[in-house]
Design a protein around this motif. Structure first.
Motif, PDB file in Angstrom:
ATOM      1  N   LEU A 176      19.963 -77.863  57.858  1.00 58.99           N
ATOM      2  CA  LEU A 176      19.236 -76.962  56.952  1.00 58.99           C
ATOM      3  C   LEU A 176      19.640 -75.308  57.703  1.00 58.99           C
ATOM      4  CD1 LEU A 176      17.775 -76.574  54.475  1.00 58.99           C
ATOM      5  CD2 LEU A 176      15.696 -76.513  56.020  1.00 58.99           C
ATOM      6  N   ARG A 177      20.180 -75.469  56.405  1.00 64.80           N
ATOM      7  CA  ARG A 177      20.487 -73.801  57.493  1.00 64.80           C
ATOM      8  C   ARG A 177      18.998 -72.298  56.355  1.00 64.80           C
ATOM      9  NH1 ARG A 177      22.406 -71.368  61.079  1.00 64.80           N
ATOM     10  NH2 ARG A 177      23.139 -69.029  61.111  1.00 64.80           N
ATOM     11  N   ILE A 178      18.601 -72.001  57.187  1.00 64.76           N
ATOM     12  CA  ILE A 178      18.280 -70.592  56.555  1.00 64.76           C
ATOM     13  C   ILE A 178      18.283 -69.488  56.420  1.00 64.76           C
ATOM     14  CG2 ILE A 178      15.079 -70.218  55.716  1.00 64.76           C
ATOM     15  CD1 ILE A 178      14.918 -73.306  56.660  1.00 64.76           C
ATOM     16  N   GLN A 179      18.458 -68.140  55.724  1.00 64.93           N
ATOM     17  CA  GLN A 179      18.272 -67.142  55.314  1.00 64.93           C
ATOM     18  C   GLN A 179      17.395 -66.658  55.256  1.00 64.93           C
ATOM     19  OE1 GLN A 179      22.368 -67.607  56.877  1.00 64.93           O
ATOM     20  NE2 GLN A 179      21.617 -66.173  56.381  1.00 64.93           N
ATOM     21  N   PRO A 180      16.575 -65.795  56.362  1.00 61.61           N
ATOM     22  CA  PRO A 180      15.201 -65.479  55.303  1.00 61.61           C
ATOM     23  C   PRO A 180      15.040 -63.442  54.765  1.00 61.61           C
ATOM     24  CG  PRO A 180      15.248 -64.968  57.598  1.00 61.61           C
ATOM     25  CD  PRO A 180      16.981 -66.090  57.341  1.00 61.61           C
ATOM     26  N   VAL A 181      14.825 -63.171  53.674  1.00 63.03           N
ATOM     27  CA  VAL A 181      15.105 -62.490  53.229  1.00 63.03           C
ATOM     28  C   VAL A 181      15.179 -61.210  53.986  1.00 63.03           C
ATOM     29  CG1 VAL A 181      13.914 -60.562  51.789  1.00 63.03           C
ATOM     30  CG2 VAL A 181      14.148 -62.789  51.046  1.00 63.03           C
ATOM     31  N   ASP A 182      14.098 -60.971  55.374  1.00 61.43           N
ATOM     32  CA  ASP A 182      14.258 -60.251  56.313  1.00 61.43           C
ATOM     33  C   ASP A 182      14.480 -60.503  57.495  1.00 61.43           C
ATOM     34  OD1 ASP A 182      13.138 -58.084  54.455  1.00 61.43           O
ATOM     35  OD2 ASP A 182      10.724 -59.828  54.566  1.00 61.43           O
ATOM     36  N   VAL A 183      14.947 -59.896  58.869  1.00 58.21           N
ATOM     37  CA  VAL A 183      15.936 -60.065  59.599  1.00 58.21           C
ATOM     38  C   VAL A 183      14.321 -60.302  60.578  1.00 58.21           C
ATOM     39  CG1 VAL A 183      16.292 -59.052  61.956  1.00 58.21           C
ATOM     40  CG2 VAL A 183      17.708 -59.022  59.696  1.00 58.21           C
ATOM     41  N   LEU A 184      14.246 -61.478  61.638  1.00 65.00           N
ATOM     42  CA  LEU A 184      13.275 -61.684  62.068  1.00 65.00           C
ATOM     43  C   LEU A 184      13.206 -61.327  63.524  1.00 65.00           C
ATOM     44  CD1 LEU A 184      13.176 -65.771  61.527  1.00 65.00           C
ATOM     45  CD2 LEU A 184      12.145 -64.098  60.516  1.00 65.00           C
TER      46      LEU A 184
END
Ligand SMILES: [Zn+2]
Length: 532
Positions: A176-184
């Motif tokens: 499951l590949r997740i791209q958050p809106v903001d860099v972590l």
């Protein structure tokens, strides 16, 4: 894990035949389980200590809450100022790795973060085969992350949120590949919330002849047996034993069913015909040991030694069959504690299901057993002590990679023999070990490298246990049990590899033991046992 093939058959005098059957039964179809490969014991431990994100198991948890998670941890690549006042540029954000490089299953687990805790809020309706799931993972980024992966092989997801904001995501196989809106940013804590409304599923594995994970055999029974990769079938997870985390379960089920899980029951409420049970673990746990059970169970509880709470949940029709062996658990803890050190958890017990999955599994604080394990009183006692011993070796001290599974199974099998030695006046452990080695020699490969399909082969269990017996013969009883106690204590709530165990053995005994472990764990031929 115990397959029920075990070693009881020695009493029937057909050990060789039975071992062959066990080896065949535990291997995936058509897969070569011969192992091979590495023949040396690494000299340097690669023990993972997670200094920045480890969560203590005492203190705040006693008040019912979780200990605080550090808002930042010292990690390489984190921007900031050095002691000389020089400004370090922020690390360039990266995509987290899709695996952790496990020698057998390189894609399992994911890089770029450490999971700290999971909250599994599941409304389970077994009759409709339906689960409404809200799963939250709290984690700490170990790199500055543009995106990251979880392992997931469950039903379609409805939503993925990171830090409360909907994230982009896609699925590729079990990733499951997740791209958050903001860099972590590296060192920051973040939370991932995923939801689904569907039926979870078991997950195929090359290491076991049937799917592992979620089991829903009837309209009134759900349970979970995940080793090695079943967790990802019912929740998105960093699915590798090297990333242990705390767990909280909020399980809502229709009356009159009961829901059980790892850890301590911290509350239950009933409303509108549905009961919610909440459980918390007090110690970090590997994902393959996370478990729940939903059904009609007879609860039994009793005070154990040293203040340990013992509680079992047994399918009503199996209470009579299971009680004699389960009643020995307190005595087993008392017997093994002087040898292994204090029992690692403050609660323990069994879930006995009226369903056959072919064995038992040492789920942390709540081992699960097929009802069939109790049909033979001799087998029942061995399997019960085996899973109990895993609480020290496998659960509290967890393997850092799957190739080192003998650190789980060899130790739990040796505990069976120690228990026999304690309780059977005529049992001669030395003679038994020699006969067992002779019987298995024609069929066993190296237990320290059984191959991806061979995690549960008999060599891992029995030649693994014989490796410990050879160590005992070599260093003597005093040093041997000091080695076991030191190992259990030093790596409690953590992870370790074979080199870590060898280092403890050499430290305590003051001996060079590389040749012993090399021959017993990695040699093609099972050595002869030699006295000290
Ligand atoms: Zn086992």
């Amino acid at each position: 894990m115990s397959s029920g093939g075990g070693t009881r058959v020695r009493r029937l005098g057909v050990l060789i035949t039975a071992l062959a059957v066990v080896a065949a039964a535990c291997a995936g179809p058509g897969i070569d389980t011969g192992g091979g490969g590495g023949t040396t014991v690494p000299t340097r431990s690669t023990v993972r200590t997670d200094p920045g994100v480890s969560v203590p198991d005492t203190g705040a948890t006693d008040e019912g809450g979780y200990p605080p998670v550090p808002s930042s941890v010292d990690l390489p690549g984190v921007s900031g100022s050095t002691t000389t006042g020089e400004t370090v540029p922020p690390a360039r954000p990266v995509e987290g790795d899709i695996g952790l490089g496990d020698p057998y299953y390189p894609d399992w687990g994911n890089g770029g973060y450490d999971a700290v805790r999971y909250t599994l809020d599941l409304t389970i309706r077994p009759e409709q085969d339906l689960v409404d799931a809200v799963v939250t993972m709290d984690a700490v980024a170990t790199e500055s992350l543009l995106g990251f992966n979880l392992d997931y092989a469950g039903p379609p997801l409805d939503q993925v949120m990171v830090n409360g904001i909907e994230a982009e995501w896609d699925r590729d196989g079990q990733e499951l590949r997740i791209q958050p809106v903001d860099v972590l940013p590296a060192g920051s804590e973040f939370s991932v919330r995923t939801t689904y409304s569907a039926s979870p599923n078991s997950v195929p594995t090359v290491a076991w002849p049937q799917g592992v994970g979620w089991q829903a055999p009837r309209a009134d029974l759900v349970y979970v047996v995940s080793e090695p990769n079943g967790a990802r079938g019912w929740f998105p997870v960093n699915d590798h034993p090297s990333d242990k985390a705390l767990y909280r379960f909020v399980l809502t089920v229709p009356e009159p069913l009961t829901a059980v899980a790892n850890g301590e029951l911290v509350g239950s409420t009933t409303e509108g015909g549905m009961t919610t049970f909440e459980y918390e673990t007090h110690h970090p746990m590997a994902s393959y040991l996370a478990t729940i059970g939903v059904g009609e169970f007879t609860a039994r509880s009793s005070p154990g030694p040293d203040g340990i709470e013992l509680r079992d949940f047994v399918a009503p029709g199996l209470v009579g069959l299971a009680t004699p062996a389960l009643d020995l658990q307190a005595e087993m803890i008392e017997g093994l504690t002087p040898l292994f050190g204090p029992f690692p958890f403050d609660i323990y017990g069994a879930l006995v299901v009226d369903s056959e999955f072919g064995g038992a599994l040492e789920n942390q604080t709540l081992s699960v057993f097929s009802g069939g394990m109790f049909r033979s009183p001799i087998l029942a006692e061995e399997v019960v002590v085996h899973e109990l011993a895993h609480q020290w070796f496998g659960d509290s001290v967890t393997i850092d990679n799957w190739r080192d599974i003998w650190l789980n199974e060899g130790f739990a099998t040796y505990a069976e023999w120690l228990w026999r030695d304690m309780t059977e006046p005529d049992f001669d452990l030395d003679a038994f070990a020699v006969a067992t080695a002779d019987s298995g020699r024609p069929i066993w490969g190296p237990p320290g490298d059984p191959g991806p399909a061979g995690l549960f082969d008999s060599t891992v269990y029995i030649r693994g246990a014989l490796t410990l017996h050879q160590l005992r013969l070599t260093v003597g009883d005093d040093d041997f049990f000091e080695i076991l106690r030191t190992y259990a204590s030093r790596f409690a709530d953590s992870t370790v590899d074979t080199a870590g165990f060898v280092a403890v053995a050499e430290e305590i005994s003051g001996r060079e033991l590389g040749d012993l472990f090399d021959a017993w764990l990695y040699g093609d031929r099972t050595p002869e046992l030699v006295g000290g």
